[in-house]
Design a protein around this motif. Structure first.
Motif, mmCIF file in Angstrom:
data_model
loop_
_atom_site.group_PDB
_atom_site.id
_atom_site.type_symbol
_atom_site.label_atom_id
_atom_site.label_comp_id
_atom_site.label_asym_id
_atom_site.label_seq_id
_atom_site.Cartn_x
_atom_site.Cartn_y
_atom_site.Cartn_z
ATOM 1 N N GLU A 39 0.841 -1.204 0.000
ATOM 2 C CA GLU A 39 0.000 0.000 0.000
ATOM 3 C C GLU A 39 0.878 1.257 0.000
ATOM 4 N N ILE A 40 1.954 1.226 0.770
ATOM 5 C CA ILE A 40 2.875 2.366 0.814
ATOM 6 C C ILE A 40 3.534 2.554 -0.549
ATOM 7 N N ARG A 41 3.892 1.454 -1.196
ATOM 8 C CA ARG A 41 4.520 1.534 -2.523
ATOM 9 C C ARG A 41 3.570 2.182 -3.531
ATOM 10 N N THR A 42 2.304 1.827 -3.474
ATOM 11 C CA THR A 42 1.299 2.413 -4.365
ATOM 12 C C THR A 42 1.192 3.919 -4.135
ATOM 13 N N LEU A 43 1.161 4.327 -2.867
ATOM 14 C CA LEU A 43 1.109 5.752 -2.543
ATOM 15 C C LEU A 43 2.355 6.467 -3.050
ATOM 16 N N ALA A 44 3.515 5.847 -2.865
ATOM 17 C CA ALA A 44 4.773 6.448 -3.313
ATOM 18 C C ALA A 44 4.772 6.636 -4.830
ATOM 19 N N GLY A 59 13.090 1.839 1.584
ATOM 20 C CA GLY A 59 13.734 2.555 2.669
ATOM 21 C C GLY A 59 13.256 2.000 3.991
ATOM 22 N N SER A 60 13.501 2.745 5.049
ATOM 23 C CA SER A 60 13.014 2.347 6.370
ATOM 24 C C SER A 60 12.474 3.573 7.085
ATOM 25 N N THR A 61 11.515 3.335 7.944
ATOM 26 C CA THR A 61 10.873 4.380 8.732
ATOM 27 C C THR A 61 11.167 4.122 10.194
ATOM 28 N N GLU A 62 11.651 5.141 10.887
ATOM 29 C CA GLU A 62 11.791 5.025 12.334
ATOM 30 C C GLU A 62 10.420 5.242 12.952
ATOM 31 N N ILE A 63 10.126 4.457 13.963
ATOM 32 C CA ILE A 63 8.818 4.591 14.594
ATOM 33 C C ILE A 63 8.976 5.108 16.015
ATOM 34 N N GLY A 64 7.906 5.669 16.517
ATOM 35 C CA GLY A 64 7.870 6.033 17.919
ATOM 36 C C GLY A 64 8.233 7.460 18.247
ATOM 37 N N ARG A 77 9.771 5.013 -0.337
ATOM 38 C CA ARG A 77 9.842 6.451 -0.226
ATOM 39 C C ARG A 77 10.101 7.066 -1.590
ATOM 40 N N VAL A 78 9.858 8.367 -1.682
ATOM 41 C CA VAL A 78 9.987 9.084 -2.947
ATOM 42 C C VAL A 78 11.131 10.079 -2.844
ATOM 43 N N LYS A 107 18.969 14.794 -1.951
ATOM 44 C CA LYS A 107 17.591 14.710 -2.450
ATOM 45 C C LYS A 107 16.629 14.928 -1.290
ATOM 46 N N VAL A 108 15.436 15.362 -1.630
ATOM 47 C CA VAL A 108 14.371 15.480 -0.637
ATOM 48 C C VAL A 108 13.569 14.196 -0.683
ATOM 49 N N TRP A 109 13.371 13.587 0.482
ATOM 50 C CA TRP A 109 12.670 12.308 0.566
ATOM 51 C C TRP A 109 11.328 12.470 1.259
ATOM 52 N N LEU A 110 10.309 11.853 0.683
ATOM 53 C CA LEU A 110 8.976 11.808 1.278
ATOM 54 C C LEU A 110 8.609 10.349 1.531
ATOM 55 N N ASP A 111 8.098 10.077 2.723
ATOM 56 C CA ASP A 111 7.637 8.731 3.078
ATOM 57 C C ASP A 111 6.124 8.808 3.256
#
Length: 130
Positions: A39-44, A59-64, A77-78, A107-111
């Motif tokens: 689902e995240i890939r589709t949004l990206a 990529g990876s997302t830090e949580i918390g 991520r984009v 680069k600017v990254w969006l998750d």
């Protein structure tokens, strides 16, 4: 001694009620953590189509928000290429709605992990207008 006020107790009660009823995915943080990588890939991909030269990468997302140091989840991520990444992030933050990205490797990254339904279209519109 630690004392909590009525608002804290009400929030705790509402949260625990969601768990008791099996509706914990109504809690935004849990919904985002539980979101499928596909689902995240589709949004990206939706976002990448809206910005010339954008690339979708794993990529990876830090949580918390700091409460779980080192805990990461896989994501897509984009990358938004720019001659001036600092200026691009500033323009994104000052836009309507504000969009928060981060600069890495020039680069600017969006998750898109935390986008709500319908927000991908709004972000895509902003990216097209840049």
């Amino acid at each position: 001694a630690v004392r909590v006020d009525k608002l804290t107790l009400a929030a705790l009660q509402a949260t625990l009620q969601l768990y008791a009823e099996g509706r914990e995915l109504e809690i935004p943080t849990l919904r985002y953590i539980s979101r499928s990588v596909e689902e995240i890939r589709t949004l990206a991909r939706t976002l990448a189509k809206s910005y010339k030269g954008a690339v979708v990468e794993k990529g990876s997302t830090e949580i918390g928000g700091g409460s779980a140091p080192g805990a990461e989840l896989p994501t897509w991520r984009v990358a938004l290429p720019s001659d001036n990444p600092s200026d691009l992030t500033k323009r994104l933050r000052k836009g309507d709605p504000p969009i928060i990205g981060r600069i890495e490797d020039g680069k600017v990254w969006l998750d898109p992990r935390t986008l709500e339904p319908g927000e991908a279209k709004i972000v895509a519109q902003v990216l097209r207008s840049l």
